[in-house]
Design a protein around this motif. Structure first.
Motif, PDB file in Angstrom:
ATOM      1  N   LYS A   1      17.604 -20.192  22.704  1.00  0.00           N
ATOM      2  CA  LYS A   1      18.366 -19.015  22.290  1.00  0.00           C
ATOM      3  C   LYS A   1      19.818 -19.342  21.952  1.00  0.00           C
ATOM      4  N   GLY A   2      20.101 -20.604  21.673  1.00  0.00           N
ATOM      5  CA  GLY A   2      21.461 -20.999  21.334  1.00  0.00           C
ATOM      6  C   GLY A   2      21.811 -20.645  19.898  1.00  0.00           C
ATOM      7  N   ALA A   3      23.080 -20.381  19.655  1.00  0.00           N
ATOM      8  CA  ALA A   3      23.585 -20.105  18.308  1.00  0.00           C
ATOM      9  C   ALA A   3      24.979 -20.693  18.187  1.00  0.00           C
ATOM     10  N   VAL A   4      25.356 -21.073  16.970  1.00  0.00           N
ATOM     11  CA  VAL A   4      26.690 -21.617  16.736  1.00  0.00           C
ATOM     12  C   VAL A   4      27.375 -20.808  15.632  1.00  0.00           C
ATOM     13  N   LEU A   5      28.632 -20.478  15.863  1.00  0.00           N
ATOM     14  CA  LEU A   5      29.462 -19.822  14.858  1.00  0.00           C
ATOM     15  C   LEU A   5      30.509 -20.827  14.392  1.00  0.00           C
ATOM     16  N   PRO A   6      30.377 -21.365  13.179  1.00  0.00           N
ATOM     17  CA  PRO A   6      31.402 -22.290  12.674  1.00  0.00           C
ATOM     18  C   PRO A   6      32.727 -21.562  12.466  1.00  0.00           C
ATOM     19  N   CYS A   7      33.813 -22.184  12.918  1.00  0.00           N
ATOM     20  CA  CYS A   7      35.137 -21.564  12.866  1.00  0.00           C
ATOM     21  C   CYS A   7      36.174 -22.588  12.424  1.00  0.00           C
ATOM     22  N   ASP A   8      37.178 -22.110  11.711  1.00  0.00           N
ATOM     23  CA  ASP A   8      38.336 -22.940  11.377  1.00  0.00           C
ATOM     24  C   ASP A   8      39.546 -22.244  11.984  1.00  0.00           C
TER      25      ASP A   8
ATOM     26  N   ILE B   1      28.060 -30.399  17.094  1.00  0.00           N
ATOM     27  CA  ILE B   1      26.916 -29.495  17.039  1.00  0.00           C
ATOM     28  C   ILE B   1      26.421 -29.474  15.600  1.00  0.00           C
ATOM     29  N   GLN B   2      25.117 -29.717  15.422  1.00  0.00           N
ATOM     30  CA  GLN B   2      24.505 -29.630  14.094  1.00  0.00           C
ATOM     31  C   GLN B   2      23.890 -28.248  13.922  1.00  0.00           C
TER      32      GLN B   2
ATOM     33  N   SER C   1      20.897 -29.301  16.879  1.00  0.00           N
ATOM     34  CA  SER C   1      21.005 -30.336  17.914  1.00  0.00           C
ATOM     35  C   SER C   1      22.449 -30.451  18.376  1.00  0.00           C
ATOM     36  N   PHE C   2      22.608 -30.969  19.588  1.00  0.00           N
ATOM     37  CA  PHE C   2      23.914 -31.403  20.096  1.00  0.00           C
ATOM     38  C   PHE C   2      23.979 -32.916  19.936  1.00  0.00           C
ATOM     39  N   ARG C   3      25.113 -33.418  19.500  1.00  0.00           N
ATOM     40  CA  ARG C   3      25.277 -34.858  19.303  1.00  0.00           C
ATOM     41  C   ARG C   3      26.424 -35.362  20.172  1.00  0.00           C
ATOM     42  N   GLU C   4      26.209 -36.497  20.805  1.00  0.00           N
ATOM     43  CA  GLU C   4      27.243 -37.100  21.641  1.00  0.00           C
ATOM     44  C   GLU C   4      28.371 -37.649  20.773  1.00  0.00           C
TER      45      GLU C   4
ATOM     46  N   LEU D   1      30.709 -35.732   8.393  1.00  0.00           N
ATOM     47  CA  LEU D   1      31.685 -34.966   7.629  1.00  0.00           C
ATOM     48  C   LEU D   1      31.240 -34.833   6.176  1.00  0.00           C
ATOM     49  N   GLU D   2      30.728 -35.914   5.625  1.00  0.00           N
ATOM     50  CA  GLU D   2      30.288 -35.900   4.230  1.00  0.00           C
ATOM     51  C   GLU D   2      29.035 -35.055   4.053  1.00  0.00           C
ATOM     52  N   THR D   3      28.154 -35.085   5.028  1.00  0.00           N
ATOM     53  CA  THR D   3      26.904 -34.324   4.955  1.00  0.00           C
ATOM     54  C   THR D   3      27.151 -32.824   5.080  1.00  0.00           C
ATOM     55  N   GLY D   4      28.061 -32.446   5.991  1.00  0.00           N
ATOM     56  CA  GLY D   4      28.330 -31.036   6.261  1.00  0.00           C
ATOM     57  C   GLY D   4      27.353 -30.482   7.283  1.00  0.00           C
ATOM     58  N   GLY D   5      27.701 -29.334   7.839  1.00  0.00           N
ATOM     59  CA  GLY D   5      26.827 -28.703   8.812  1.00  0.00           C
ATOM     60  C   GLY D   5      26.979 -29.227  10.224  1.00  0.00           C
ATOM     61  N   TYR D   6      27.991 -30.079  10.444  1.00  0.00           N
ATOM     62  CA  TYR D   6      28.300 -30.592  11.782  1.00  0.00           C
ATOM     63  C   TYR D   6      29.672 -30.048  12.200  1.00  0.00           C
ATOM     64  N   HIS D   7      29.769 -29.641  13.449  1.00  0.00           N
ATOM     65  CA  HIS D   7      30.990 -29.001  13.946  1.00  0.00           C
ATOM     66  C   HIS D   7      31.368 -29.586  15.294  1.00  0.00           C
ATOM     67  N   TRP D   8      32.675 -29.663  15.548  1.00  0.00           N
ATOM     68  CA  TRP D   8      33.126 -30.127  16.856  1.00  0.00           C
ATOM     69  C   TRP D   8      32.675 -29.144  17.938  1.00  0.00           C
ATOM     70  N   ASN D   9      32.210 -29.676  19.044  1.00  0.00           N
ATOM     71  CA  ASN D   9      31.804 -28.855  20.188  1.00  0.00           C
ATOM     72  C   ASN D   9      33.054 -28.466  20.967  1.00  0.00           C
ATOM     73  N   SER D  10      33.462 -27.206  20.877  1.00  0.00           N
ATOM     74  CA  SER D  10      34.716 -26.749  21.470  1.00  0.00           C
ATOM     75  C   SER D  10      34.610 -26.471  22.966  1.00  0.00           C
ATOM     76  N   GLY D  11      33.383 -26.303  23.475  1.00  0.00           N
ATOM     77  CA  GLY D  11      33.238 -25.915  24.879  1.00  0.00           C
ATOM     78  C   GLY D  11      33.594 -24.470  25.144  1.00  0.00           C
TER      79      GLY D  11
END
Length: 354
Positions: free
Chosen positions: A258-265, A156-157, A171-174, A185-195
């Motif tokens: 209306k989608g939103a993403v919360l980055p989490c570690d 997920i971007q 965006s969602f990326r395959e 990873l180098e760019t940042g702002g991309y996260h694994w789609n956890s479902g």
């Protein structure tokens, strides 16, 4: 910020874990196995969705899993039984209908039963941080912070900030190739789609009927016409069979504004292959051994046997799995292809091996 009463977890437990055959089989799918610790994966999932903010979890599963859920998670809510697998879009619609019927002011936390989260307290904190945003009318997904260029997950971007560490979804990326994943990873702002998602159920129903009617409307009818027996709700088969088999990512999340993403570690891991299973327990290049096994001059390998002695000599990156007389030998680089053996066994009508 929006108002909500409590959070009702709905745990998706329909998978068979085909990529972990023969460890995971129809009689005992991977979510009912203790793959990461002393408790089974479904027990760990239910545990981290417990507390005063949460209602008892509901489940969506096939009929053969009902007894195992009732045994392993005694403090459960209703169990919705899907007559056949139609992917997670119809399940999300049926789940939203159920949450609305249970408590129309509650939020719905939709999550798979078979993921590992090593920091459950941080997970609960993330859910509670996202809850007011979800209640205000955003479909929130939890993006896992990547720590290596994984090619087995979607990404997920993130876009513009919304509030409290949440972002619009750009965006969602395959699933990418390794070079692309390394670049993200180098760019940042991309996260694994956890479902994993946190929804306002009334908004899910409204938007899915508009954006994915051929997936959502039959699922709605299957819930309305379901057969109820105590805590078990069997979705009506004819209506459910008419559902377009779409994942919730496509049916709703890729179409909504209306989608939103919360980055989490959170120490999140999806044990979707024997490579992931080995990596979860490995220390560097060491081999991982469960049961009666020896590894000599072999590195980054996996042995899991329920009885027969397995000795591995001079082989790297290999998995040897023995269960009830079934033996799998796999190059861990090809671990995603184990599912094809299950497909062939089905085609050959060897259901006794599954």
């Amino acid at each position: 910020m929006g108002h909500y009463s409590q959070i009702l977890p709905v745990i998706l437990s329909g998978g068979a874990g085909s990529r972990l055959w023969p460890l995971s089989r129809q009689a005992e799918a991977k979510q009912f196995l203790a793959l990461s610790g002393d408790r089974t994966m479904i027990q760990e999932t239910a545990d981290r969705m417990s507390g005063p903010e949460f209602l008892p979890p509901a489940f969506i599963c096939n009929a053969s899993h009902v007894d195992q859920i009732q045994t392993q998670v005694p403090d459960h809510g209703e169990i919705l039984v899907e007559p056949e697998g139609r992917n997670t879009g119809p399940c999300a619609m049926a789940a939203a209908m159920h949450v609305m019927a249970t408590d129309p002011d509650a939020l719905m936390l939709l999550a798979p039963a078979d993921h590992v989260i090593e920091r459950p307290d941080a997970f609960r904190e993330a859910v509670l941080r996202a809850a007011p945003i979800a209640a205000a009318g955003h479909h929130v997904t939890f993006g896992m912070t990547p720590d290596y260029p994984a090619t087995g997950f979607g990404y997920i971007q993130q876009g513009q900030p919304i509030d409290a560490g949440l972002f619009q979804i750009e965006s969602f990326r395959e699933k990418p190739d390794e070079a692309t994943a390394r670049g993200w990873l180098e760019t940042g702002g991309y996260h694994w789609n956890s479902g994993i998602f946190l929804f306002k159920p009334s908004l899910v129903i409204e938007e899915m009927l508009t954006l994915a009617n051929d997936c959502a409307n039959p699922a709605r009818k299957a819930y309305v016409n379901a057969t109820r027996n105590g805590a078990v709700i069997a979705l009506e088969p004819q209506a459910f069979a008419r559902c377009k088999p779409e994942p919730i990512d496509i049916a709703l999340m890729e179409r909504t504004s209306k989608g939103a993403v919360l980055p989490c570690d959170l120490g999140w891991r999806d044990i979707g292959s024997f490579r992931a299973y080995r990596d979860l327990h490995a220390a560097g290049d060491d081999s991982v051994i469960f049961g009666d096994g020896y590894s000599q001059g072999s590195h980054r390998s996996l042995i899991d046997t329920d009885g027969p002695l397995v000795a591995l000599v001079g082989l790297d990156n290999v998995g040897v799995i023995v269960r009830d007389g079934r033996i799998l030998v796999v190059n861990l680089d090809a671990a995603q292809d184990v599912k094809s053996i299950v497909t062939r066994l089905k085609a050959d009508q060897r259901e006794d091996m599954l």
